[in-house]
Design an enzyme around this catalytic site. Structure first.
Site, PDB file in Angstrom:
ATOM      1  N   TYR A 142     -11.019  -8.898   3.194  1.00  0.00           N
ATOM      2  CA  TYR A 142     -10.260  -8.253   4.370  1.00  0.00           C
ATOM      3  C   TYR A 142      -9.837  -7.118   3.627  1.00  0.00           C
ATOM      4  O   TYR A 142      -9.036  -7.002   2.743  1.00  0.00           O
ATOM      5  CB  TYR A 142      -9.189  -9.145   4.870  1.00  0.00           C
ATOM      6  CG  TYR A 142      -8.412  -8.433   5.850  1.00  0.00           C
ATOM      7  CD1 TYR A 142      -8.718  -8.387   7.244  1.00  0.00           C
ATOM      8  CD2 TYR A 142      -7.370  -7.663   5.414  1.00  0.00           C
ATOM      9  CE1 TYR A 142      -8.127  -7.723   8.242  1.00  0.00           C
ATOM     10  CE2 TYR A 142      -6.867  -6.792   6.656  1.00  0.00           C
ATOM     11  CZ  TYR A 142      -7.132  -6.849   8.025  1.00  0.00           C
ATOM     12  OH  TYR A 142      -6.466  -5.955   8.910  1.00  0.00           O
ATOM     13  N   LYS A 188       1.404  -1.457   2.317  1.00  0.00           N
ATOM     14  CA  LYS A 188       2.459  -2.566   2.619  1.00  0.00           C
ATOM     15  C   LYS A 188       3.756  -2.230   1.762  1.00  0.00           C
ATOM     16  O   LYS A 188       4.649  -1.882   2.187  1.00  0.00           O
ATOM     17  CB  LYS A 188       1.719  -3.984   2.137  1.00  0.00           C
ATOM     18  CG  LYS A 188       0.706  -4.294   3.393  1.00  0.00           C
ATOM     19  CD  LYS A 188       0.218  -5.878   3.326  1.00  0.00           C
ATOM     20  CE  LYS A 188      -0.535  -6.060   4.658  1.00  0.00           C
ATOM     21  NZ  LYS A 188      -2.022  -5.938   4.370  1.00  0.00           N
TER      22      LYS A 188
HETATM   23  C1  LIG Z   1      -3.060  -5.394   5.216  1.00  0.00           C
HETATM   24  C2  LIG Z   1      -4.358  -5.215   4.304  1.00  0.00           C
HETATM   25  C3  LIG Z   1      -4.800  -3.923   4.606  1.00  0.00           C
HETATM   26  C4  LIG Z   1      -4.687  -2.961   5.733  1.00  0.00           C
HETATM   27  O1  LIG Z   1      -3.588  -2.419   5.762  1.00  0.00           O
HETATM   28  P1  LIG Z   1      -2.800  -1.751   7.016  1.00  0.00           P
HETATM   29  O2  LIG Z   1      -1.777  -0.995   6.573  1.00  0.00           O
HETATM   30  O3  LIG Z   1      -2.557  -2.832   8.141  1.00  0.00           O
HETATM   31  O4  LIG Z   1      -4.039  -0.804   7.642  1.00  0.00           O
HETATM   32  C5  LIG Z   1      -5.919  -3.435   3.606  1.00  0.00           C
HETATM   33  N1  LIG Z   1      -6.150  -4.342   2.579  1.00  0.00           N
HETATM   34  C6  LIG Z   1      -5.606  -5.401   2.529  1.00  0.00           C
HETATM   35  C7  LIG Z   1      -6.058  -6.309   1.297  1.00  0.00           C
HETATM   36  C8  LIG Z   1      -4.407  -5.920   3.253  1.00  0.00           C
HETATM   37  O5  LIG Z   1      -3.809  -7.112   3.011  1.00  0.00           O
END
Ligand SMILES: *Cc1c(COP(=O)(O)O)cnc(C)c1O
Length: 400
Positions: free
Chosen positions: A133, A250
């Site tokens: 993901y 994040k």
């Molecule tokens: C949450 C996440 C993303 C995407 O980040 P957003 O700020 O939601 O666009 C990309 N890669 C990983 C591994 C994630 O956990």
């Protein structure tokens, strides 16, 4: 009206309305909830964190935003300087953006153009992992491998220029053997695959990947949007195996404002650094380097060291092992623990139906998805709070 994420709007239950958030707690009108998932894993130092909030307020009193096209400012310079010295190796070149997905797009574009700038246009393919993901924008979805999120892409048929492999070394070697001259990069969530189901794998896989990338000149990208800032027990997995491009999001701002960064090493940067204008990276999100976000991120990074997050996470992992290791139930397929992440995978998603409300009634906010009941706690929890989160999980299986 609000269109909520990942929800069938017709049948979704009413969301809890939060009127305040402080430390590890979310407050509704009637109750307070201990947060077990850090608002999608981002609010790692707790809500309304004093230092981060103060940094935002101080900067807001000056200005909140100016674009980075042709302009610069102290918060972005201080943050990039700090990251360059703080991040491992020669990961020194910071390209900011407003979300993790966009930062992944930037990393993939860098890897493609790295080869285009060298005249190697045949290097079109990205190697990625099963259950990957990397976000919800289009190329991030394409390199992702989770039908539960991205099944709509199946209307396009086969996904050209992306190859997915499992996390075993034999498959890794076979993929490099077969595709090495068309690959521009290998992108992974190192050690811990989050949204794909809290799947954990061995560092030996990443060490071998680094060797193979070196042998065949393939760029290694670590998407540490979820794993960065201590979640796996390492500060970054990049401290153990060094990638060419590192993506952070994040927890970057302690989850206080959306922001992300794609950090390239010297080799990648050098492929763009030229007299020829067409070798430049033609990318520029409107809100990249937002002054409030940069001020928040600088305060958050300082906090990481001051709180000694790695030893806190080591303690969280120890307690988690004590509370959950060996916990079994016929409905449980596996219990997985790594650093500040724990996951109970069940055989049947139905087993977890109603858990969120059950947790709410026990003063905990949780959001299991598919077959995964998990915790990604803020690092500031007390031992009692952490134990409570796991006792609610165990109670669910006992009473159900
Ligand atoms: C949450 C996440 C993303 C995407 O980040 P957003 O700020 O939601 O666009 C990309 N890669 C990983 C591994 C994630 O956990």
């Amino acid at each position: 009206m609000i269109w909520y994420p990942y929800e069938q709007m017709k049948t979704m239950k009413k969301p809890y309305e939060i009127i305040a958030a402080e430390g590890a707690y979310l407050y509704t009108q009637d109750t307070k909830l201990l947060d077990s998932i850090s608002s999608w894993w981002s609010v790692i130092y707790g809500y309304h964190q004093p230092e981060i909030t103060e940094a935002i307020c101080k900067q807001a009193a000056k200005f909140s935003h100016v674009m980075l096209g042709g302009l610069t400012h102290k918060p972005v310079e201080e943050l990039s300087g700090k990251l360059a010295s703080w991040l491992p190796g020669d990961l020194d070149y910071c390209f900011f953006s407003d979300s993790g997905s966009v930062a992944v797009e930037v990393a993939l574009k860098m890897a493609l153009q790295y080869y285009v700038n060298r005249g190697e246009n045949h290097r079109k393919t990205v190697l990625a992992l099963h259950h990957a993901y990397h976000g919800d924008t289009f190329k991030a979805m394409a390199v992702g491998d989770d039908e539960d999120y991205h099944f709509v892409l199946q209307v396009y048929g086969d996904n050209p220029y992306v190859v997915h492999i499992p996390t075993d070394i034999a498959s890794l070697e076979a993929a490099f053997d077969r595709y090495h001259d068309e690959l521009n990069c290998f992108i992974v969530e190192p050690l811990l695959q989050g949204a794909g189901g809290m799947r954990m794998y061995d560092i030996a896989f990443l060490k071998r990947a680094r060797e193979l990338c070196d042998t065949y000149g393939v760029l290694l990208i670590f998407d540490e949007v979820a794993t960065g800032f201590g979640r796996t027990g390492h500060r970054f997995v990049a401290d153990v195996v060094l990638p060419d491009i590192l993506v952070l999001g994040k927890g970057l701002t302690g989850g206080h404002i959306g922001h992300a960064v794609t950090v390239a090493n010297q080799k990648v940067f050098a492929a763009f650094y030229d007299d020829a204008p067409e070798k430049a990276l033609m990318h520029g999100p409107t809100f990249m380097g937002n002054a409030l976000a940069c001020a928040a991120a600088k305060a958050a990074v300082d906090l990481f060291d001051r709180l000694d997050v790695p030893s806190r996470v080591a303690h969280i992992e120890e307690l988690t092992q004590r509370e959950l290791a060996g916990f079994t139930d016929p409905r449980i397929r596996e219990v997985r623990i790594m650093g500040g992440c724990a996951c109970i995978e069940v055989y049947d998603a139905e087993t977890l139906a109603g858990y969120q409300q059950f947790a709410y009634e026990h003063g905990v906010f949780a959001r299991p998805f598919l077959k995964y009941l998990y915790s990604m706690v803020p690092y500031i929890l007390t031992d009692d709070e952490l134990v409570h989160i796991f006792s609610v999980m165990k109670e669910w299986f006992r009473q159900g």
